[in-house]
Design an enzyme around this catalytic site. Structure first.
Site, PDB file in Angstrom:
ATOM      1  N   GLU A  96       0.178  42.633  28.402  1.00 40.91           N
ATOM      2  CA  GLU A  96      -0.063  42.225  27.016  1.00 40.91           C
ATOM      3  C   GLU A  96      -1.128  43.085  26.350  1.00 40.91           C
ATOM      4  O   GLU A  96      -2.073  43.530  27.005  1.00 40.91           O
ATOM      5  CB  GLU A  96      -0.553  40.768  26.983  1.00 40.91           C
TER       6      GLU A  96
ATOM      7  N   VAL B 118      -5.292  26.136  31.901  1.00 38.05           N
ATOM      8  CA  VAL B 118      -5.575  27.562  31.724  1.00 38.05           C
ATOM      9  C   VAL B 118      -4.428  28.453  32.222  1.00 38.05           C
ATOM     10  O   VAL B 118      -4.169  29.518  31.682  1.00 38.05           O
ATOM     11  CB  VAL B 118      -6.889  27.936  32.465  1.00 38.05           C
TER      12      VAL B 118
ATOM     13  N   ASP C 249       0.267  30.404  30.449  1.00 39.15           N
ATOM     14  CA  ASP C 249      -0.172  31.285  29.365  1.00 39.15           C
ATOM     15  C   ASP C 249       0.862  32.334  29.004  1.00 39.15           C
ATOM     16  O   ASP C 249       0.535  33.384  28.467  1.00 39.15           O
ATOM     17  CB  ASP C 249      -1.515  31.941  29.740  1.00 39.15           C
TER      18      ASP C 249
HETATM   19  P1  NAD Z   1      -5.031  33.986  41.203  1.00 40.96           P
HETATM   20  O1  NAD Z   1      -3.698  34.537  41.545  1.00 40.96           O
HETATM   21  O2  NAD Z   1      -6.254  34.666  41.701  1.00 40.96           O
HETATM   22  O3  NAD Z   1      -5.111  32.447  41.668  1.00 40.96           O
HETATM   23  C1  NAD Z   1      -4.092  31.532  41.399  1.00 40.96           C
HETATM   24  C2  NAD Z   1      -4.079  30.478  42.488  1.00 40.96           C
HETATM   25  O4  NAD Z   1      -3.100  29.475  42.138  1.00 40.96           O
HETATM   26  C3  NAD Z   1      -3.678  31.021  43.866  1.00 40.96           C
HETATM   27  O5  NAD Z   1      -4.703  30.776  44.810  1.00 40.96           O
HETATM   28  C4  NAD Z   1      -2.389  30.247  44.192  1.00 40.96           C
HETATM   29  O6  NAD Z   1      -2.271  29.952  45.573  1.00 40.96           O
HETATM   30  C5  NAD Z   1      -2.572  28.995  43.356  1.00 40.96           C
HETATM   31  N1  NAD Z   1      -1.329  28.249  43.073  1.00 40.96           N
HETATM   32  C6  NAD Z   1      -0.131  28.752  42.715  1.00 40.96           C
HETATM   33  N2  NAD Z   1       0.753  27.730  42.558  1.00 40.96           N
HETATM   34  C7  NAD Z   1       0.079  26.588  42.812  1.00 40.96           C
HETATM   35  C8  NAD Z   1       0.440  25.200  42.822  1.00 40.96           C
HETATM   36  N3  NAD Z   1       1.665  24.805  42.517  1.00 40.96           N
HETATM   37  N4  NAD Z   1      -0.514  24.283  43.126  1.00 40.96           N
HETATM   38  C9  NAD Z   1      -1.769  24.666  43.458  1.00 40.96           C
HETATM   39  N5  NAD Z   1      -2.169  25.964  43.489  1.00 40.96           N
HETATM   40  C10 NAD Z   1      -1.246  26.909  43.160  1.00 40.96           C
HETATM   41  O7  NAD Z   1      -5.061  33.898  39.592  1.00 40.96           O
HETATM   42  P2  NAD Z   1      -6.325  33.751  38.647  1.00 40.96           P
HETATM   43  O8  NAD Z   1      -6.824  35.072  38.216  1.00 40.96           O
HETATM   44  O9  NAD Z   1      -7.271  32.751  39.230  1.00 40.96           O
HETATM   45  O10 NAD Z   1      -5.625  33.108  37.352  1.00 40.96           O
HETATM   46  C11 NAD Z   1      -5.165  31.783  37.400  1.00 40.96           C
HETATM   47  C12 NAD Z   1      -4.228  31.546  36.239  1.00 40.96           C
HETATM   48  O11 NAD Z   1      -4.974  31.594  35.002  1.00 40.96           O
HETATM   49  C13 NAD Z   1      -3.141  32.604  36.091  1.00 40.96           C
HETATM   50  O12 NAD Z   1      -1.931  31.976  35.772  1.00 40.96           O
HETATM   51  C14 NAD Z   1      -3.607  33.477  34.929  1.00 40.96           C
HETATM   52  O13 NAD Z   1      -2.534  34.082  34.259  1.00 40.96           O
HETATM   53  C15 NAD Z   1      -4.310  32.445  34.076  1.00 40.96           C
HETATM   54  N6  NAD Z   1      -5.337  32.966  33.180  1.00 40.96           N
HETATM   55  C16 NAD Z   1      -5.405  32.430  31.950  1.00 40.96           C
HETATM   56  C17 NAD Z   1      -6.400  32.833  31.075  1.00 40.96           C
HETATM   57  C18 NAD Z   1      -6.512  32.195  29.728  1.00 40.96           C
HETATM   58  O14 NAD Z   1      -7.278  32.667  28.901  1.00 40.96           O
HETATM   59  N7  NAD Z   1      -5.817  31.110  29.487  1.00 40.96           N
HETATM   60  C19 NAD Z   1      -7.296  33.833  31.456  1.00 40.96           C
HETATM   61  C20 NAD Z   1      -7.217  34.346  32.749  1.00 40.96           C
HETATM   62  C21 NAD Z   1      -6.235  33.907  33.621  1.00 40.96           C
END
Ligand code: NAD
Length: 362
Positions: free
Chosen positions: A63, A231, A234
């Site tokens: 993005e 969060v 997205d």
């Molecule tokens: P990451 O990959 O480091 O961690 C994600 C975790 O979610 C992993 O440990 C995974 O095992 C766990 N997971 C997946 N499915 C699951 C489920 N059904 N139940 C429980 N746990 C589960 O990712 P991250 O960098 O920590 O980002 C987390 C999320 O936040 C991502 O989807 C990312 O796109 C989103 N994000 C959003 C924003 C925002 O501004 N809204 C900003 C940054 C990241």
């Protein structure tokens, strides 16, 4: 750091950003970014806003997030690839820039992976401070990956959270989070399921990464008075909440045109009522109305948060003498003579004939 001219750019690498956050302190950076986001959101109408531009693929999304006011333009490049950990890369990686609107010159080019974790947590806490019950002290964190420590520490500092319940489908991620947060003022419990973590919590933060219409939270798990900080949902086709959770809650978003496409509310009809969060900060919407109301902050990440974070980090880097002055734009004595940078002694034939060059083998 070498002096910057109006034609040069300060480059802040990931190594420099780590130095900056260590020197200034994570909590101080979070507080500074939160304060800056709040200030910029109160100038909502001064910004030229648009939904981000995205390239979707089977494994993720890339993005671009642009925004500008009268003097500065900012953009962030960010991806979301939930399977990246399998090849040793983070799910979310980012960089971005600030440019002068008057000239278009790029002035600051920075890593934003670490900064995104800080700004996302700061934004979540700002929303939670306004929307959760004031006596909220416990939080469930579902999804214990890269963002999770930043959310926990920010909620401790800015919201007053002291009790954490952690759940991740990957037990190793929860153990990592618990280890990183030990001795930091939390009462911690790793839970066996999302339902176990959520039960009795004042705040629920969902931070999962899965390119799917997931139902991390169902309506049955939601208790009166809870605040949900959603969060991880997205992107189109990437959600965390059952639609029924939204149906009975008051839902707050960052920038509605973007959230309708990317947020939890992509599941809802186009006329489903939501409130843009700036209205709560500006006092034109009361936010939470009753102690028993369920509130949801449907976070997707908005360019104004990155504009604020880039501005904050640029000032910190300057004060700390961090970053490298680079010539991202060619430096020219005569700006109309770009060609002069490449000009070499004439290589034409003695008779003035022009030889067609062979294609370059770079
Ligand atoms: P990451 O990959 O480091 O961690 C994600 C975790 O979610 C992993 O440990 C995974 O095992 C766990 N997971 C997946 N499915 C699951 C489920 N059904 N139940 C429980 N746990 C589960 O990712 P991250 O960098 O920590 O980002 C987390 C999320 O936040 C991502 O989807 C990312 O796109 C989103 N994000 C959003 C924003 C925002 O501004 N809204 C900003 C940054 C990241």
């Amino acid at each position: 750091m070498q002096a910057q001219t109006h034609a040069t750019t300060v480059f802040l690498s990931a190594t420099d950003m780590v130095r900056l956050v260590r020197r200034v302190g994570l909590s101080a950076c979070i507080a500074g970014v939160a304060e800056r986001i709040e200030r910029e959101f109160l100038r909502w109408h001064e910004f030229d806003k648009s939904a981000r531009v995205a390239a979707y693929s089977e494994r993720g999304v890339i993005e671009l997030m642009p925004i500008a006011d009268a003097s500065r333009f900012a953009f962030k490049y960010v991806n979301g690839h939930p399977g990246n950990h399998l090849i040793g890369l983070p799910s979310v990686m980012a960089f971005g820039a600030l440019a002068d609107v008057d000239t278009g010159a790029p002035r600051f080019l920075s890593e934003l992976t670490l900064t995104t974790a800080i700004r996302t947590a700061a934004m979540s806490a700002l929303a939670t401070r306004q929307l959760a019950r004031a006596d909220s002290r416990s939080m469930a964190i579902i999804g214990n990956g890269a963002q999770s420590e930043f959310q926990a520490i920010t909620f401790r500092d800015l919201v007053g959270v002291r009790e954490l319940r952690l759940f991740d489908v990957d037990r190793g991620a929860s153990d990592k989070l618990a280890a990183n947060l030990s001795g930091q003022g939390f009462d911690l419990r790793v839970c066996a399921s999302a339902a176990d973590a959520v039960r009795g919590a004042d705040i629920v933060t969902t931070l999962t990464a899965d390119k799917a219409r997931a139902t991390i939270l169902t309506a049955r798990m939601i208790e009166p008075g809870m605040h949900v900080n959603a969060v991880g949902g997205d992107s189109p086709g990437k959600t965390e909440l059952e639609a029924d959770v939204l149906q009975t809650a008051s839902v707050f978003v960052e920038f509605e045109p973007q959230s309708r496409i990317e947020g939890e509310i992509q599941q809802m009809p186009a006329d489903f009522s939501v409130t843009e969060f700036w209205q709560v900060l500006a006092g034109t919407h009361p936010g939470r109305r009753t102690a028993s109301e369920v509130t949801v902050f449907d976070s997707v990440g908005f360019a104004l948060e990155d504009f604020a974070a880039l501005s904050f980090m640029r000032e910190c880097a300057e004060r700390q003498g961090l970053g490298t002055v680079v010539a991202l734009v060619p430096q020219m004595d005569d700006p109309k003579n770009l060609y002069a940078l490449l000009r070499e002694p004439a290589s034409n034939g003695a008779d003035g004939s022009v030889r067609a060059p062979a294609p370059a083998d770079c």
